[in-house]
Design an enzyme around this catalytic site. Sequence first.
Site, PDB file in Angstrom:
ATOM      1  N   ASP A 235      30.475  32.739  56.036  1.00  0.00           N
ATOM      2  CA  ASP A 235      31.921  32.564  55.905  1.00  0.00           C
ATOM      3  C   ASP A 235      32.298  31.131  56.239  1.00  0.00           C
ATOM      4  O   ASP A 235      31.504  30.360  56.789  1.00  0.00           O
ATOM      5  CB  ASP A 235      32.688  33.546  56.803  1.00  0.00           C
ATOM      6  CG  ASP A 235      32.247  33.465  58.250  1.00  0.00           C
ATOM      7  OD1 ASP A 235      32.408  32.394  58.867  1.00  0.00           O
ATOM      8  OD2 ASP A 235      31.719  34.470  58.769  1.00  0.00           O
TER       9      ASP A 235
ATOM     10  N   LYS B 289      34.448  35.005  52.735  1.00  0.00           N
ATOM     11  CA  LYS B 289      34.362  36.375  53.252  1.00  0.00           C
ATOM     12  C   LYS B 289      35.726  36.908  53.659  1.00  0.00           C
ATOM     13  O   LYS B 289      36.536  36.200  54.248  1.00  0.00           O
ATOM     14  CB  LYS B 289      33.408  36.430  54.458  1.00  0.00           C
ATOM     15  CG  LYS B 289      33.195  37.835  55.013  1.00  0.00           C
ATOM     16  CD  LYS B 289      32.110  37.865  56.071  1.00  0.00           C
ATOM     17  CE  LYS B 289      32.569  37.328  57.399  1.00  0.00           C
ATOM     18  NZ  LYS B 289      31.552  37.509  58.466  1.00  0.00           N
TER      19      LYS B 289
ATOM     20  N   ASP C 171      24.020  32.649  61.073  1.00  0.00           N
ATOM     21  CA  ASP C 171      25.197  33.341  61.595  1.00  0.00           C
ATOM     22  C   ASP C 171      25.134  33.316  63.118  1.00  0.00           C
ATOM     23  O   ASP C 171      24.058  33.115  63.705  1.00  0.00           O
ATOM     24  CB  ASP C 171      25.242  34.782  61.088  1.00  0.00           C
ATOM     25  CG  ASP C 171      26.670  35.309  60.979  1.00  0.00           C
ATOM     26  OD1 ASP C 171      27.602  34.622  61.452  1.00  0.00           O
ATOM     27  OD2 ASP C 171      26.857  36.405  60.422  1.00  0.00           O
TER      28      ASP C 171
END
Length: 325
Positions: free
Chosen positions: A169, A192, A218
């Site tokens: 994202d 996202k 992430d």
Amino acid sequence: MREIVVFSGSAHRPFASAVCESLGVELSAVELTRFSNDCLQAQLQVNCRQRDVFVIQPLVPPTQEHLMELLLMLDAARGASAQQITAVIPYYSYARSDKKDASRLSIGGRLVADLLVAAGANRVITMTLHAPQVHGFFSVPVDHLTALGVLADHFQGQDLTDAVVVSPDFGNAKTATQFSRLLGLPVAAGSKKRLADDQVVIDEIVGDVEGRRAIILDDEIATGGSILELLERLSERGCTSAAVACTHGLFVGKAIERLREHPMITEVVTTDTVPAPEGWPELQVRSVAGLFGAAIERIHAGESVSSLFDGVDPAHGPPQPRLFD
């Protein structure tokens, strides 16, 4: 180092032992008992008077149980006349509750920060907060560590030809960009939208991924839903394979089954901020215990912690000199 006293709750004692090993001190004993009415009690088994006390406890499931243990240990250290009390929270799970984006919604990240200070914490050490602004929820100093250097070390020995770093994202894109600079790679990011805690939609990939091997970065992986959605979009855009890297590998629910069996994933890399799941020998776990030990040693000696990350991430490293006219 005899003035340092380190305690641990039940959440992740092997990690606390590894931190103590890097410091050259023993992990001090704590007696955690439960009354018949289900109330917890913590008793520190080592003298804390005028000592520098560090309490290590990641907030992993059962999260509320481990949070209560941490609060009780902090309170016990304060009542034992500790000179300074530091809550060492490798994984601060309530950082995900960082804003009020719906009516009548609690902000757990700030509430838990207040609870830690009320219990007796004079300082907090944590790693890779889900939202950087959670740092500001605390009214005491916070040393925010990063695992970017440790994760980058894992990939630097590999052939990175045609690789690209991908963030799931835009919120994580800044960190992914710094990670890509450490590896000398281009970066891409997914667009996202989160529909629920375990349901996301990624409708676009910004950046060139066609014919490339992705290194997905992430901050944490819980159910793996975001990773699966991202892999589907990457596959549609011609990405050949993907390695997955994260700081906090919770892997709850069906996450292990989802990630182990996915045909695009070549490896999954995480750190030991949380206990590693059982039954997944292929999982690559990089230790950050030495990094926490170095931070504790520097705090105790009154030295800079940010200098640990000089050249790794400007957001965590020391301020850079500026030139003025």
